[in-house]
Design a protein around this motif. Structure first.
Motif, PDB file in Angstrom:
ATOM      1  N   ASN A 287       0.859  -1.172   0.000  1.00 46.20           N
ATOM      2  CA  ASN A 287       0.000   0.000   0.000  1.00 46.20           C
ATOM      3  C   ASN A 287       0.902   1.230   0.000  1.00 46.20           C
ATOM      4  OD1 ASN A 287      -1.769   2.071   0.444  1.00 46.20           O
ATOM      5  ND2 ASN A 287      -2.784   1.133   2.191  1.00 46.20           N
ATOM      6  N   PRO A 288       1.041   1.916  -1.146  1.00 49.14           N
ATOM      7  CA  PRO A 288       1.988   3.030  -1.227  1.00 49.14           C
ATOM      8  C   PRO A 288       1.623   4.221  -0.357  1.00 49.14           C
ATOM      9  CG  PRO A 288       0.683   2.881  -3.236  1.00 49.14           C
ATOM     10  CD  PRO A 288       0.367   1.672  -2.408  1.00 49.14           C
ATOM     11  N   THR A 289       0.368   4.340   0.080  1.00 46.31           N
ATOM     12  CA  THR A 289       0.001   5.475   0.926  1.00 46.31           C
ATOM     13  C   THR A 289       0.344   5.231   2.378  1.00 46.31           C
ATOM     14  OG1 THR A 289      -2.234   4.645   1.276  1.00 46.31           O
ATOM     15  CG2 THR A 289      -1.901   6.121  -0.596  1.00 46.31           C
ATOM     16  N   GLN A 290       0.675   4.002   2.716  1.00 42.48           N
ATOM     17  CA  GLN A 290       1.003   3.695   4.108  1.00 42.48           C
ATOM     18  C   GLN A 290       2.513   3.764   4.273  1.00 42.48           C
ATOM     19  OE1 GLN A 290      -0.365  -0.133   5.357  1.00 42.48           O
ATOM     20  NE2 GLN A 290      -1.177   0.721   7.228  1.00 42.48           N
TER      21      GLN A 290
ATOM     22  N   PRO B 208      -1.503  16.116   6.371  1.00 38.28           N
ATOM     23  CA  PRO B 208      -1.289  14.759   5.855  1.00 38.28           C
ATOM     24  C   PRO B 208       0.111  14.623   5.258  1.00 38.28           C
ATOM     25  CG  PRO B 208      -3.394  15.629   5.106  1.00 38.28           C
ATOM     26  CD  PRO B 208      -2.660  16.765   5.776  1.00 38.28           C
ATOM     27  N   PRO B 209       0.741  13.459   5.439  1.00 38.08           N
ATOM     28  CA  PRO B 209       2.088  13.270   4.883  1.00 38.08           C
ATOM     29  C   PRO B 209       2.040  13.271   3.357  1.00 38.08           C
ATOM     30  CG  PRO B 209       1.262  11.220   5.764  1.00 38.08           C
ATOM     31  CD  PRO B 209       0.254  12.274   6.104  1.00 38.08           C
TER      32      PRO B 209
ATOM     33  N   SER C 175       0.895   6.955   8.302  1.00 36.87           N
ATOM     34  CA  SER C 175      -0.007   7.675   7.417  1.00 36.87           C
ATOM     35  C   SER C 175      -1.045   8.423   8.246  1.00 36.87           C
ATOM     36  CB  SER C 175      -0.698   6.691   6.474  1.00 36.87           C
ATOM     37  OG  SER C 175      -1.576   5.860   7.198  1.00 36.87           O
ATOM     38  N   ASP C 176      -1.881   9.179   7.589  1.00 36.05           N
ATOM     39  CA  ASP C 176      -2.929   9.936   8.264  1.00 36.05           C
ATOM     40  C   ASP C 176      -4.239   9.155   8.187  1.00 36.05           C
ATOM     41  OD1 ASP C 176      -3.731  12.117   9.758  1.00 36.05           O
ATOM     42  OD2 ASP C 176      -4.409  13.227   8.009  1.00 36.05           O
ATOM     43  N   ASP C 177      -4.186   7.868   8.507  1.00 38.44           N
ATOM     44  CA  ASP C 177      -5.362   7.016   8.440  1.00 38.44           C
ATOM     45  C   ASP C 177      -5.661   6.463   9.820  1.00 38.44           C
ATOM     46  OD1 ASP C 177      -7.453   5.576   7.293  1.00 38.44           O
ATOM     47  OD2 ASP C 177      -6.173   3.815   7.008  1.00 38.44           O
ATOM     48  N   PRO C 178      -6.754   6.790  10.416  1.00 38.58           N
ATOM     49  CA  PRO C 178      -7.834   7.626   9.895  1.00 38.58           C
ATOM     50  C   PRO C 178      -7.429   9.100   9.897  1.00 38.58           C
ATOM     51  CG  PRO C 178      -8.330   6.989  12.143  1.00 38.58           C
ATOM     52  CD  PRO C 178      -7.068   6.266  11.756  1.00 38.58           C
TER      53      PRO C 178
ATOM     54  N   LYS D  31      -6.957   6.444  16.623  1.00 33.20           N
ATOM     55  CA  LYS D  31      -8.257   7.085  16.429  1.00 33.20           C
ATOM     56  C   LYS D  31      -8.103   8.601  16.425  1.00 33.20           C
ATOM     57  CE  LYS D  31     -10.799   3.569  18.995  1.00 33.20           C
ATOM     58  NZ  LYS D  31     -11.618   3.344  20.185  1.00 33.20           N
ATOM     59  N   ALA D  32      -8.892   9.263  15.582  1.00 32.08           N
ATOM     60  CA  ALA D  32      -8.883  10.723  15.534  1.00 32.08           C
ATOM     61  C   ALA D  32      -9.415  11.320  16.833  1.00 32.08           C
ATOM     62  CB  ALA D  32      -9.711  11.213  14.343  1.00 32.08           C
TER      63      ALA D  32
END
Length: 114
Positions: free
Chosen positions: A22-25, A110-111, A30-33, A79-80
């Protein structure tokens, strides 16, 4: 084992890695959530452990990254809502039993992918 067996094993391993890639991780930072990552102005002398202890009170801290040369850090929660509680509680707080540093806690941008 012949060359065809090696090739099949290589292809199988490669395809399995692609399924989990997963390239976004980025190293679980990452900024998830969304809204779960904080930016902290903390001074150059702060250690990861001190920040992790301070922020763990507000939720499950997944990662702490201190950038000593800039005097800042990033804290990632699962968690946010935990991040929001930490901002509310720790912005302006002084660590080390009042000896410092005074924290400035903000929601991180966000990164960016590189």
């Amino acid at each position: 084992i012949n060359i065809k067996s090696y090739i099949l094993i290589f292809v199988f391993i490669y395809l399995n890695k692609m399924d989990t890639y997963n390239p976004t991780q980025q190293k679980n930072f990452s900024d998830d959530p969304p809204g779960s990552r904080l930016f902290i102005v903390c001074g150059k002398s702060v250690e990861n452990e001190l920040l992790e202890q301070a922020f763990a009170t507000y939720g499950n801290v997944q990662r702490v990254k201190v950038v000593k040369e800039k005097g800042v850090a990033y804290v990632k929660f699962d968690k946010a809502s935990s991040a929001a509680l930490a901002i509310e509680s720790l912005n302006g707080a002084v660590l080390n039993n009042g000896r410092g540093p005074k924290l400035k806690v903000l929601l991180a941008d966000p990164p960016i992918s590189r």
